[in-house]
Design a protein around this motif. Structure first.
Motif, PDB file in Angstrom:
ATOM      1  N   ASP A  54       0.970  -1.294   0.055  1.00 17.32           N
ATOM      2  CA  ASP A  54       0.093   0.104  -0.048  1.00 17.32           C
ATOM      3  C   ASP A  54       0.792   1.232   0.182  1.00 17.32           C
ATOM      4  O   ASP A  54       0.558   2.270  -0.930  1.00 17.32           O
ATOM      5  CB  ASP A  54      -0.913   0.041   1.440  1.00 17.32           C
ATOM      6  N   TRP A  55       1.925   1.230   0.830  1.00 18.02           N
ATOM      7  CA  TRP A  55       2.732   2.353   0.901  1.00 18.02           C
ATOM      8  C   TRP A  55       3.341   2.707  -0.359  1.00 18.02           C
ATOM      9  O   TRP A  55       3.705   3.721  -0.944  1.00 18.02           O
ATOM     10  CB  TRP A  55       3.801   2.201   1.846  1.00 18.02           C
ATOM     11  N   LYS A  84       2.486   1.871  -3.414  1.00 23.05           N
ATOM     12  CA  LYS A  84       1.378   2.567  -4.106  1.00 23.05           C
ATOM     13  C   LYS A  84       1.379   3.974  -4.008  1.00 23.05           C
ATOM     14  O   LYS A  84       1.232   4.752  -5.125  1.00 23.05           O
ATOM     15  CB  LYS A  84      -0.035   1.837  -3.910  1.00 23.05           C
ATOM     16  N   MET A  85       1.111   4.284  -2.896  1.00 18.78           N
ATOM     17  CA  MET A  85       1.144   5.752  -2.515  1.00 18.78           C
ATOM     18  C   MET A  85       2.325   6.347  -2.836  1.00 18.78           C
ATOM     19  O   MET A  85       2.469   7.616  -3.354  1.00 18.78           O
ATOM     20  CB  MET A  85       0.833   6.150  -0.870  1.00 18.78           C
ATOM     21  N   TRP A  86       3.504   5.835  -2.630  1.00 18.07           N
ATOM     22  CA  TRP A  86       4.795   6.399  -2.901  1.00 18.07           C
ATOM     23  C   TRP A  86       4.841   6.528  -4.471  1.00 18.07           C
ATOM     24  O   TRP A  86       5.186   7.641  -4.942  1.00 18.07           O
ATOM     25  CB  TRP A  86       5.890   5.477  -2.458  1.00 18.07           C
ATOM     26  N   VAL A 123       2.325   7.070  -6.446  1.00 16.45           N
ATOM     27  CA  VAL A 123       1.460   8.218  -6.803  1.00 16.45           C
ATOM     28  C   VAL A 123       2.036   9.748  -6.523  1.00 16.45           C
ATOM     29  O   VAL A 123       2.212  10.453  -7.218  1.00 16.45           O
ATOM     30  CB  VAL A 123       0.058   8.237  -6.268  1.00 16.45           C
ATOM     31  N   SER A 124       2.900   9.553  -5.361  1.00 13.49           N
ATOM     32  CA  SER A 124       3.456  10.749  -5.193  1.00 13.49           C
ATOM     33  C   SER A 124       4.715  11.100  -6.045  1.00 13.49           C
ATOM     34  O   SER A 124       4.936  12.431  -6.285  1.00 13.49           O
ATOM     35  CB  SER A 124       4.122  10.702  -3.541  1.00 13.49           C
ATOM     36  N   SER A 148       6.915  12.120  -0.553  1.00 14.63           N
ATOM     37  CA  SER A 148       6.775  10.827  -0.355  1.00 14.63           C
ATOM     38  C   SER A 148       5.757  10.561   0.738  1.00 14.63           C
ATOM     39  O   SER A 148       6.139  11.502   1.859  1.00 14.63           O
ATOM     40  CB  SER A 148       7.874   9.897   0.017  1.00 14.63           C
ATOM     41  N   PRO A 149       5.120   9.605   1.043  1.00 14.86           N
ATOM     42  CA  PRO A 149       4.213   9.292   2.243  1.00 14.86           C
ATOM     43  C   PRO A 149       5.302   8.955   3.290  1.00 14.86           C
ATOM     44  O   PRO A 149       6.216   8.460   3.264  1.00 14.86           O
ATOM     45  CB  PRO A 149       3.441   8.133   1.990  1.00 14.86           C
TER      46      PRO A 149
END
Lengths: 119, 658
Positions: free
Chosen positions: B99-100, B102-104, B106-107, B114-115
């Motif tokens: 999940d991280w 994936k967010m990363w 996108v960022s 970064s998240p």
């Protein structure tokens, strides 16, 4: 149909292997040690040899070397147990085409044989 | 950073992110499978995936992701070496890493920060705090081995190239759990060396002899056959699971090619791809349509020349040319169509994780089996079916599969099963979602429909079992009341059906109480080409997609009866409102219906309908031409096509006719 020379000092292994091969349409000849294997090879001219490594009289590696000296095109597949790494390595250097680790599944053996016979 | 460096970084990043997408999807699925049953090969896969991401992130200098993937890699390493068992707590944590990431991702794409990763890393470190010894059995090596190339080797390889001797990188992957891996390595090395010039190998022969090998053997070879022989030899050795051959590029050349091995023997391989804007494909498709029209005109010209003796020779040649043009344009058309196809994997890949999470939330145990994920569909179709599939799968988890206790009582295995399968059938793709859950109760469905005022008690009483199941597709049947956190999103099965029908698709349901439910989706391969029934009405030709046609029949004068003041066609006991096609398009559905010879039985918005037409011309394969926004607003018109004789015809959108 391809003719295969099965070399193993254990009768049980020889029978088992021969039976499996015959069931799958191969012609089989047998030898129970390295010396016998070389003699049989010269007489029968098989397409492929399945060679055990640890055997009395003449071991698999020596037998392999003699076979290759007699016929540089000889196709030999080594049959080995785990823990014989250095010997298998030596066998490959000496011209063995492939190796199978005991205990093997019927499919593994047939696959290895098929590949060599097609090659 | 110099400008060129920045551009290069962006380019590398782009490639990395595309690869990351695939890796994340695969890993997610592998984790779901792993949680269910331990499998050394899958552990290895996940491990290698993280290793690859870590390597990529490190190359790009993205340190936070390096740290995060490193923790995951360490966990997988411990699992692989057998030091630790994979608990479901760990799987959860591993999913958090994904999940991280994936967010990363996108960022990175959005150029945002970064998240935060601290908490995640802490969570992960709980599992690896005890010191652990490096597993001696399998040494890890970078999967591609490229960034370990020394300068000396590069020089050596470049030398070969400068003498016009092509160099290839051959990467051989072995089953990580194979016996005597080092001997396998040596076997491949030896056999390949006999056939071609092996310039370098990693691991080296010395390393092989001292058992210092991983499950990857990388060789640089020089040969004239594109590496084909080496590939065949290596591929024929036992325990080899993958052989890839890539042309070696000189060190100073752009490295764009290196991410796409030009030939890979692996079933899950995505193949060689380029990214093309769909608009470009649409444009090409349109142009081919023009080509087809020109071809038709050429044929017509040829036939005129053929009539005259003096020009017959030219006419013959022209006719031959036209027929050749036809074959060419047909193949072009098929080619473009294929280019628009994407494997269902693109949307299927997220379902295992989704089902797992949903099942956990409902306290259910569910296995999702996916079959036929390589079946290909037009990307537009793919986009449209994503939401419907999610909806049906959520329903299967929420309403279909029972809790483990209920299942035990029923004498079923505690784990429920959902099978998602896809396959080709003639010119369409079929997707089936089957669960072995509670099934639907026709009587309960009827009661529910009556309670919601959708049907009267009498109507409900007349419904067959099959018709009762159809009730779920009625607008208003799924309401917020029955929706739960899992399946309720305000979308009902009616929306599912309408969405599918909009793309000439179709959905059906079968269910047996206590045994399970199956949804069958039938979808067109593409929206660009379809089969259509051509009809004529008041001198105009219209195309009706065959997927919406139930039957075409001859209308006898006394077949039309007036019921409640409206003309009606009675066909084998079924009542169809009868409207003329021309009338319905002119917003005067009940006009112009005298003397109509034929009727096309169809359904519009869930209602049976008989469309009166003057003539049935026949069935044709038509190419949908985009007519722009002007036509899109016309009621009941899906677009236009060009008929084989070059005339245009409108394509009906039956669902929006009324």
């Amino acid at each position: 149909m391809a003719k295969i020379l099965v070399v193993d000092d254990a009768m049980f292994m020889r029978n088992k292997t021969s039976k499996l091969l015959q069931e799958n349409g191969y012609e089989v000849v047998e030898a129970s040690n390295g010396e016998e294997a070389v003699a049989r090879y010269m007489r029968e001219n098989p397409d492929l040899v399945l060679m055990d490594i640890t055997m009395p009289v003449l071991d698999g590696i020596e037998s392999l070397k003699q076979l290759r000296a007699y016929d540089p095109e000889a196709k030999v597949v080594m049959v080995t147990a785990l823990g014989q790494k250095s010997m298998v390595l030596e066998a490959i250097k000496a011209g063995a085409r492939d190796f199978i680790v005991k205990p093997f599944q019927p499919d593994q053996l047939l696959e290895a044989v098929r590949k060599q016979c097609e090659a | 950073m110099k400008k060129d460096d920045l551009a290069e970084f962006q380019e590398d990043l782009q490639i990395f992110l595309i690869e990351l997408d695939e890796i994340l999807a695969d890993t997610e699925r592998n984790l779901v499978d792993l949680e269910r049953s331990p499998d050394a090969a899958l552990v290895q896969e996940v491990f290698r995936a993280m290793h690859t991401v870590k390597g990529g992130a490190a190359t790009l200098g993205l340190d936070d992701a390096v740290e995060v993937t490193h923790t995951m890699e360490s966990i997988m390493e411990r699992v692989r070496s057998g030091e630790q068992e994979l608990t479901s707590e760990m799987v959860d944590a591993l999913f958090h890493v994904l999940d991280w990431l994936k967010m990363w991702k996108v960022s990175l794409e959005e150029h945002m920060d970064s998240p935060p990763a601290e908490d995640l890393i802490k969570e992960m470190q709980r599992f690896v705090l005890e010191p652990h010894t490096e597993s001696a059995k399998v040494k890890t090596r970078p999967a591609d081995g490229k960034h370990t190339l020394g300068e000396e080797l590069n020089q050596k390889l470049d030398e070969y190239l400068s003498q016009n001797m092509p160099v290839y990188e051959v990467v051989v992957k072995f089953r990580p759990d194979a016996d005597l891996l080092s001997v396998r390595c040596f076997q491949v090395f030896t056999l390949v060396s006999e056939a071609v010039d092996v310039i370098f190998s990693e691991p080296s022969v010395d390393e092989m002899e001292s058992d210092d090998v991983g499950d990857v053997l990388t060789m640089y070879i020089s040969c004239e056959d594109g590496g084909e022989m080496a590939r065949q030899i290596a591929g024929s050795v036992g325990d080899v699971i993958e052989v890839s051959v890539t042309p070696y590029k000189p060190t100073n050349a752009p490295e764009a090619g290196r991410e796409s091995p030009d030939a890979t023997v692996k079933t899950s391989s995505l193949g060689r791809t380029v990214r093309v804007d769909v608009e470009l494909l649409d444009f090409l498709m349109n142009m081919i349509g023009e080509l087809v029209i020109d071809r038709t005109r050429l044929t017509q010209l040829a036939s005129r020349l053929l009539v005259d003796k003096d020009t017959a020779v030219i006419g013959n040649e022209l006719a031959a040319l036209a027929s050749h043009l036809q074959r060419t344009s047909q193949e072009l058309q098929e080619g473009i169509m294929k280019a628009r196809l994407l494997p269902l994997k693109n949307i299927f890949s997220k379902f295992p994780r989704m089902i797992r999470d949903l099942a956990n939330r409902c306290g259910k145990q569910i296995d999702l089996e996916i079959r036929g994920e390589n079946t290909e569909l037009d990307r537009t179709v793919l986009e449209v079916i994503d939401d419907p599939l999610i909806h049906i799968l959520r329903n299967a988890v929420d309403h279909g599969i029972e809790t483990p206790e209920e299942r035990r009582h029923m004498g079923k295995p505690e784990r429920g099963k959902v099978i998602l399968s896809a396959w080709h059938e003639e010119n369409q793709v079929v997707i089936e979602i089957t669960d072995d859950g509670a099934g639907m109760d026709p009587e309960a469905l009827k009661r529910s429909a009556v309670n919601k005022g959708l049907v009267s008690v009498e109507e409900a009483g007349r419904l067959s079992e099959k018709e009762a199941l159809e009730l779920i597709f009625m607008p208003g049947f799924s309401t917020a009341k029955v929706a739960t956190q899992v399946s309720g999103r305000g979308v009902g099965m009616d929306v599912v059906r309408t969405n599918l029908e909009r793309i000439n698709g179709h959905v059906e349901v079968r269910s047996r109480l206590g045994v399970g439910t199956t949804f069958t989706l039938k979808l067109p391969l593409t929206l660009a080409i379809m089969r259509a029934l051509l009809v004529e009405c008041s001198g105009c030709i219209y195309a009706i997609p065959t997927s919406s046609v139930e039957e075409a029949i001859t209308v006898s004068k006394d077949g039309i009866q007036t019921i409640k003041g409206k003309p009606t066609l009675l066909v084998r006991g079924r009542i169809f409102p009868f409207v003329s096609l021309e009338g319905v398009l002119n917003d005067d559905p009940w006009a112009h219906q005298h003397g109509l010879q034929y009727a096309v039985l169809t359904r519009s918005n869930g209602e049976a309908l008989a469309l009166g037409v003057d003539d049935l011309i026949g069935e044709e394969e038509i190419v949908l031409k985009d007519m722009g926004k002007m036509l899109a607003r016309l009621k009941g018109i899906a677009g236009a096509t060009i008929l084989p004789d070059g005339d245009p015809a409108l394509i009906l959108d039956v669902n929006r006719l009324l």
